[in-house]
Design an enzyme around this catalytic site. Structure first.
Site, PDB file in Angstrom:
ATOM      1  N   PRO A  89      35.400  46.346  50.543  1.00  0.00           N
ATOM      2  CA  PRO A  89      34.152  46.186  50.972  1.00  0.00           C
ATOM      3  C   PRO A  89      33.880  44.479  51.530  1.00  0.00           C
ATOM      4  O   PRO A  89      34.627  43.785  50.736  1.00  0.00           O
ATOM      5  CB  PRO A  89      33.081  46.412  49.934  1.00  0.00           C
ATOM      6  CG  PRO A  89      33.914  47.262  48.885  1.00  0.00           C
ATOM      7  CD  PRO A  89      35.404  46.756  49.041  1.00  0.00           C
ATOM      8  N   SER A 133      37.676  43.955  47.512  1.00  0.00           N
ATOM      9  CA  SER A 133      36.875  42.963  48.121  1.00  0.00           C
ATOM     10  C   SER A 133      37.534  42.332  49.280  1.00  0.00           C
ATOM     11  O   SER A 133      38.957  42.341  49.455  1.00  0.00           O
ATOM     12  CB  SER A 133      36.447  41.897  47.295  1.00  0.00           C
ATOM     13  OG  SER A 133      35.995  40.802  47.788  1.00  0.00           O
ATOM     14  N   SER A 134      36.807  41.915  50.421  1.00  0.00           N
ATOM     15  CA  SER A 134      37.481  41.333  51.475  1.00  0.00           C
ATOM     16  C   SER A 134      37.871  39.887  51.491  1.00  0.00           C
ATOM     17  O   SER A 134      38.479  39.403  52.053  1.00  0.00           O
ATOM     18  CB  SER A 134      35.944  41.056  52.462  1.00  0.00           C
ATOM     19  OG  SER A 134      35.094  40.270  52.148  1.00  0.00           O
ATOM     20  N   CYS A 135      37.868  39.440  50.121  1.00  0.00           N
ATOM     21  CA  CYS A 135      38.284  37.958  49.805  1.00  0.00           C
ATOM     22  C   CYS A 135      39.785  38.096  49.528  1.00  0.00           C
ATOM     23  O   CYS A 135      40.645  37.224  49.550  1.00  0.00           O
ATOM     24  CB  CYS A 135      37.836  37.586  48.546  1.00  0.00           C
ATOM     25  SG  CYS A 135      38.239  38.280  46.870  1.00  0.00           S
ATOM     26  N   ASP A 139      31.515  25.299  51.594  1.00  0.00           N
ATOM     27  CA  ASP A 139      30.886  26.266  52.399  1.00  0.00           C
ATOM     28  C   ASP A 139      31.710  27.651  52.134  1.00  0.00           C
ATOM     29  O   ASP A 139      31.231  28.725  52.262  1.00  0.00           O
ATOM     30  CB  ASP A 139      31.133  26.055  53.851  1.00  0.00           C
ATOM     31  CG  ASP A 139      29.981  25.205  54.373  1.00  0.00           C
ATOM     32  OD1 ASP A 139      29.032  25.439  54.105  1.00  0.00           O
ATOM     33  OD2 ASP A 139      30.366  24.520  55.577  1.00  0.00           O
ATOM     34  N   ARG A 198      28.127  51.232  35.358  1.00  0.00           N
ATOM     35  CA  ARG A 198      26.896  50.542  34.709  1.00  0.00           C
ATOM     36  C   ARG A 198      26.793  49.398  36.030  1.00  0.00           C
ATOM     37  O   ARG A 198      25.600  48.607  35.979  1.00  0.00           O
ATOM     38  CB  ARG A 198      26.809  50.122  33.585  1.00  0.00           C
ATOM     39  CG  ARG A 198      26.822  51.174  32.552  1.00  0.00           C
ATOM     40  CD  ARG A 198      26.321  50.621  31.093  1.00  0.00           C
ATOM     41  NE  ARG A 198      25.855  51.493  30.149  1.00  0.00           N
ATOM     42  CZ  ARG A 198      25.566  51.333  28.738  1.00  0.00           C
ATOM     43  NH1 ARG A 198      26.103  50.074  28.416  1.00  0.00           N
ATOM     44  NH2 ARG A 198      25.180  52.413  28.067  1.00  0.00           N
ATOM     45  N   GLY A 199      27.878  48.947  36.632  1.00  0.00           N
ATOM     46  CA  GLY A 199      27.830  47.948  37.465  1.00  0.00           C
ATOM     47  C   GLY A 199      26.904  48.185  38.776  1.00  0.00           C
ATOM     48  O   GLY A 199      26.686  49.403  39.066  1.00  0.00           O
ATOM     49  N   LEU A 211      35.135  52.290  25.803  1.00  0.00           N
ATOM     50  CA  LEU A 211      36.440  52.134  26.156  1.00  0.00           C
ATOM     51  C   LEU A 211      36.784  50.777  26.763  1.00  0.00           C
ATOM     52  O   LEU A 211      36.043  50.431  27.718  1.00  0.00           O
ATOM     53  CB  LEU A 211      36.753  53.257  27.071  1.00  0.00           C
ATOM     54  CG  LEU A 211      38.197  53.250  27.881  1.00  0.00           C
ATOM     55  CD1 LEU A 211      39.230  53.435  27.146  1.00  0.00           C
ATOM     56  CD2 LEU A 211      38.129  54.171  29.275  1.00  0.00           C
ATOM     57  N   GLY A 216      33.292  51.652  35.409  1.00  0.00           N
ATOM     58  CA  GLY A 216      32.317  50.754  35.758  1.00  0.00           C
ATOM     59  C   GLY A 216      30.966  51.159  36.318  1.00  0.00           C
ATOM     60  O   GLY A 216      30.589  50.903  37.232  1.00  0.00           O
ATOM     61  N   LYS A 224      42.716  41.713  43.085  1.00  0.00           N
ATOM     62  CA  LYS A 224      42.719  42.710  43.899  1.00  0.00           C
ATOM     63  C   LYS A 224      43.651  43.326  44.960  1.00  0.00           C
ATOM     64  O   LYS A 224      44.174  44.350  45.137  1.00  0.00           O
ATOM     65  CB  LYS A 224      41.325  42.445  44.607  1.00  0.00           C
ATOM     66  CG  LYS A 224      39.908  42.406  43.872  1.00  0.00           C
ATOM     67  CD  LYS A 224      39.910  43.997  43.263  1.00  0.00           C
ATOM     68  CE  LYS A 224      38.807  43.962  42.273  1.00  0.00           C
ATOM     69  NZ  LYS A 224      38.593  45.312  41.665  1.00  0.00           N
ATOM     70  N   HIS A 284      26.394  36.035  43.589  1.00  0.00           N
ATOM     71  CA  HIS A 284      26.949  35.690  44.895  1.00  0.00           C
ATOM     72  C   HIS A 284      25.629  35.161  45.742  1.00  0.00           C
ATOM     73  O   HIS A 284      24.685  35.137  45.370  1.00  0.00           O
ATOM     74  CB  HIS A 284      27.518  37.082  45.479  1.00  0.00           C
ATOM     75  CG  HIS A 284      28.640  37.560  44.869  1.00  0.00           C
ATOM     76  ND1 HIS A 284      28.673  38.746  43.884  1.00  0.00           N
ATOM     77  CD2 HIS A 284      29.981  37.245  44.957  1.00  0.00           C
ATOM     78  CE1 HIS A 284      30.126  38.808  43.694  1.00  0.00           C
ATOM     79  NE2 HIS A 284      30.745  37.873  44.208  1.00  0.00           N
ATOM     80  N   TYR A 294      40.206  36.173  41.757  1.00  0.00           N
ATOM     81  CA  TYR A 294      39.961  37.368  41.998  1.00  0.00           C
ATOM     82  C   TYR A 294      40.706  38.070  43.097  1.00  0.00           C
ATOM     83  O   TYR A 294      41.181  39.368  42.943  1.00  0.00           O
ATOM     84  CB  TYR A 294      38.471  37.345  42.345  1.00  0.00           C
ATOM     85  CG  TYR A 294      37.749  38.506  42.487  1.00  0.00           C
ATOM     86  CD1 TYR A 294      37.509  39.288  41.102  1.00  0.00           C
ATOM     87  CD2 TYR A 294      37.260  39.251  43.528  1.00  0.00           C
ATOM     88  CE1 TYR A 294      36.701  40.569  41.475  1.00  0.00           C
ATOM     89  CE2 TYR A 294      36.792  40.615  43.834  1.00  0.00           C
ATOM     90  CZ  TYR A 294      36.296  41.249  42.662  1.00  0.00           C
ATOM     91  OH  TYR A 294      35.848  42.295  42.790  1.00  0.00           O
TER      92      TYR A 294
END
Length: 314
Positions: free
Chosen positions: A160, A104-106, A266, A9-10, A36, A7, A137, A176, A133
């Protein structure tokens, strides 16, 4: 040290690539999605077996905001599970020494006690607007933990908080909150300071971390011997969405009205990270939010004609 960055390029991967490329101590290996397909298990295993890296950094993911998660639940679940499963499994099968998994914090429950601690994982229901998502994760986190527990692998997960910075996605359908605000305020400013409509009430609180600080944390983990498999990554400070909007408005120079559409969701009321675990091992952030947003807006202005848009296909 031979390092494969998935990843690259992200937004996150490119920040890690820039940081590691400054050192001549590392041989950085990358592969584009055309070279790939990370969703192809056989191809990923063959690739890792061929290049034989000492470290894999997994910054590859299909990402997006509330709208994208709600619209494309299958892609967010399947693609992310496939990508990380193939990379983690290939790392283990090919005896890769270190694996750094970016999440992710989610992953934490919607109503978990604030600030979010690593031991809050799986203690309650997730925020429905991004559960697809998040579930993907969580699976990656548990895979790294299982390999560390059963085989003693030095595989580490970094979760993060909300990220932003150069290379962000400014497509209003999939971005986001922070890059979406930058785009909206900029567009409204250049069209005569027209009103800007934002989702929700503006009362939820969020924490933001610049991607260059993520790269700094990855380098810290790369060079250290970590005591745990899971670490939160953030600043330990948050602000309301309303305060964020006013900050972005000031940086972009927009002088018009801000309209809050309370008919829109929200999301999670608050997402503040407890960053003491990684702090106790010697890492802390360095880029303050206003400085980081100004830096990101400068990058946006330089690339406004061809900024990155995420296209999600069936």
């Amino acid at each position: 040290m031979k390092i494969f960055i998935a990843g690259h390029r992200g937004m996150v991967g490119s920040a890690i690539f820039r940081s590691l490329s400054k050192s001549q101590d590392h041989q950085i290996i990358t592969a584009t999605s055309t070279e790939l397909d990370l969703r192809d298990q056989s191809a990923v295993n063959d690739f890792i077996n061929k290049i034989k890296p000492e470290v894999i950094i997994d910054a590859a993911a299909k990402v997006g905001g509330i709208m994208a998660n709600n619209t494309y639940p299958w892609q967010f679940l399947y693609d992310n599970v496939a990508i990380q499963t193939n990379l983690i499994n290939a790392a283990h099968k090919n005896d890769v020494e270190k694996f750094i998994f970016l999440g992710s914090s989610c992953i934490y429950p919607k109503l978990a006690e604030q600030p979010l601690r690593e031991d809050s994982l799986l203690t309650g229901p997730l925020e429905p607007t991004n559960e697809w998502y998040a579930i993907a994760k969580i699976t990656g986190v548990k895979m790294c933990e299982a390999l560390r527990k059963q085989y003693g692998r030095s595989y580490t997960s970094l979760m993060p908080t909300n990220l932003y910075g150069p290379g962000d996605n400014f497509d209003l359908e999939t971005s986001h909150v922070l890059p979406a605000m930058i785009r909206k305020f900029h567009d409204a400013m250049v069209s005569g300071h027209s009103p800007v409509t934002l989702w929700g009430s503006g009362t939820p609180k969020r924490e933001f971390l610049h991607v260059d600080d993520v790269a700094s944390a990855v380098l810290h983990v790369l060079n250290g011997s970590m005591d745990h498999s899971l670490y939160n990554l953030g600043t330990g400070k948050d602000l309301s969405i309303k305060e964020l909007a006013e900050m972005v408005q000031g940086i972009t120079g927009h002088k018009g009205e801000i309209v809050w559409d309370s008919s829109k969701p929200d999301g999670t009321p608050r997402k503040l990270m407890d960053v003491s675990r990684l702090g106790n091992e010697g890492w802390t952030y360095s880029i303050e939010l206003e400085e980081g947003i100004s830096d990101t807006y400068d990058w946006f202005l330089e690339n406004v004609e061809n900024f990155k848009e995420v296209k999600i296909t069936d």
